[in-house]
Design a protein around this motif. Structure first.
Motif, short mmCIF file in Angstrom:
data_model
loop_
_atom_site.label_atom_id
_atom_site.label_comp_id
_atom_site.label_asym_id
_atom_site.label_seq_id
_atom_site.Cartn_x
_atom_site.Cartn_y
_atom_site.Cartn_z
N THR A 1 0.96 -1.22 -0.06
CA THR A 1 -0.02 -0.01 -0.01
C THR A 1 0.69 1.42 0.08
O THR A 1 0.61 2.10 -0.72
CB THR A 1 -0.96 0.10 1.15
N ARG A 2 1.97 1.27 0.74
CA ARG A 2 2.83 2.46 0.83
C ARG A 2 3.33 2.65 -0.35
O ARG A 2 3.47 3.81 -0.91
CB ARG A 2 3.98 2.30 2.03
N GLN A 3 3.99 1.37 -1.20
CA GLN A 3 4.40 1.66 -2.36
C GLN A 3 3.64 2.23 -3.52
O GLN A 3 4.17 2.71 -4.23
CB GLN A 3 5.13 0.12 -2.53
N GLU A 4 2.37 1.81 -3.63
CA GLU A 4 1.31 2.15 -4.49
C GLU A 4 1.32 3.61 -4.28
O GLU A 4 1.27 4.32 -5.21
CB GLU A 4 -0.07 1.52 -4.31
N ALA A 5 1.31 4.13 -3.22
CA ALA A 5 1.04 5.59 -3.00
C ALA A 5 2.13 6.34 -3.25
O ALA A 5 2.01 7.48 -4.04
CB ALA A 5 0.74 5.99 -1.45
N LEU A 6 3.38 5.70 -2.98
CA LEU A 6 4.61 6.63 -3.36
C LEU A 6 4.67 6.36 -4.90
O LEU A 6 5.42 7.73 -5.67
CB LEU A 6 5.86 5.72 -2.81
N GLU A 7 4.55 5.35 -5.76
CA GLU A 7 4.55 5.50 -7.15
C GLU A 7 3.48 6.49 -7.72
O GLU A 7 3.94 7.13 -8.68
CB GLU A 7 4.12 4.03 -7.58
N LEU A 8 2.36 6.66 -7.12
CA LEU A 8 1.43 7.72 -7.57
C LEU A 8 1.90 9.19 -7.30
O LEU A 8 1.61 9.87 -8.17
CB LEU A 8 0.02 7.47 -6.92
N ILE A 9 2.54 9.22 -6.06
CA ILE A 9 3.09 10.34 -5.79
C ILE A 9 4.20 11.05 -6.94
O ILE A 9 4.19 12.14 -7.41
CB ILE A 9 3.58 10.68 -4.42
#
Length: 187
Positions: free
Chosen positions: A175-183
């Motif tokens: 979940t953290r990685q998904e958010a960072l990729e979107l950012i």
């Protein structure tokens, strides 16, 4: 709460302290201008004019909501110089959502006080958890600090990046990685 007269007297002392004449034509109105500016840029020291992060009644959602590149400015409490940049805010609702403008409004409120970036990041994440009660949230702030750019080390363009992760963003690397990729998308 604000004492304009006290600020004006203080600014006048600073003008005198740096060896300038506070009665010089270009400086006569400076104490008043700075007092009015401080009243505006430190508005976050007063109670908010309206409730922060008010949830939308009757609306639900349970997947990630992310706002990225939200511009902000604040004032470093150590040197009273600005720091500014962009914030990225993600949360996974546990049913309750807020209007999209509520998140930047909360950021602006917390930024309008003498601050340090680390505290600002933490305060925003904690406010989101307190008010929205999401499954998790993540706040990432990237900022340039003029106290580092124009004085001291004199390194303009350096970005300080801080993050605060709560709930599922802390527990789940996916979940953290998904958010960072979107950012970071399209950077």
């Amino acid at each position: 709460m604000f004492d304009r007269e006290k600020i004006k007297k203080g600014v006048r002392l600073i003008i005198e302290g740096i060896g300038e004449n506070p009665e010089r034509e270009g400086l006569v109105e400076t104490p008043d201008r700075i007092a009015r500016m401080y009243e505006e840029i430190f508005k976050g020291l007063e109670p908010p004019e309206e409730e922060l992060l008010k949830c939308i009644e009757g609306e639900t959602h349970d997947e990630m909501v992310l706002l990225r590149n939200i511009p902000f400015y604040s004032v470093c409490e150590h040197h009273f110089l600005p720091f500014f940049g962009n914030a990225h805010i993600a949360y996974i609702p546990d049913g309750r959502i807020v209007g999209l403008s509520e998140l930047p409004r909360a950021l602006d409120y917390l930024a309008k006080r003498p601050q340090v970036q680390e505290r600002l990041t933490k305060q925003l994440a904690d406010l989101i958890v307190e008010k929205i009660k999401p499954k998790g949230c993540m706040v990432v702030i990237e900022a340039e600090h003029l106290c580092m750019s124009m004085r001291g080390i004199k390194k303009p363009g350096v970005k300080t990046i801080t993050s605060a992760v709560r709930g599922i963003f802390r527990k789940s690397q996916t979940t953290r990685q998904e958010a960072l990729e979107l950012i970071n998308k399209d950077k």
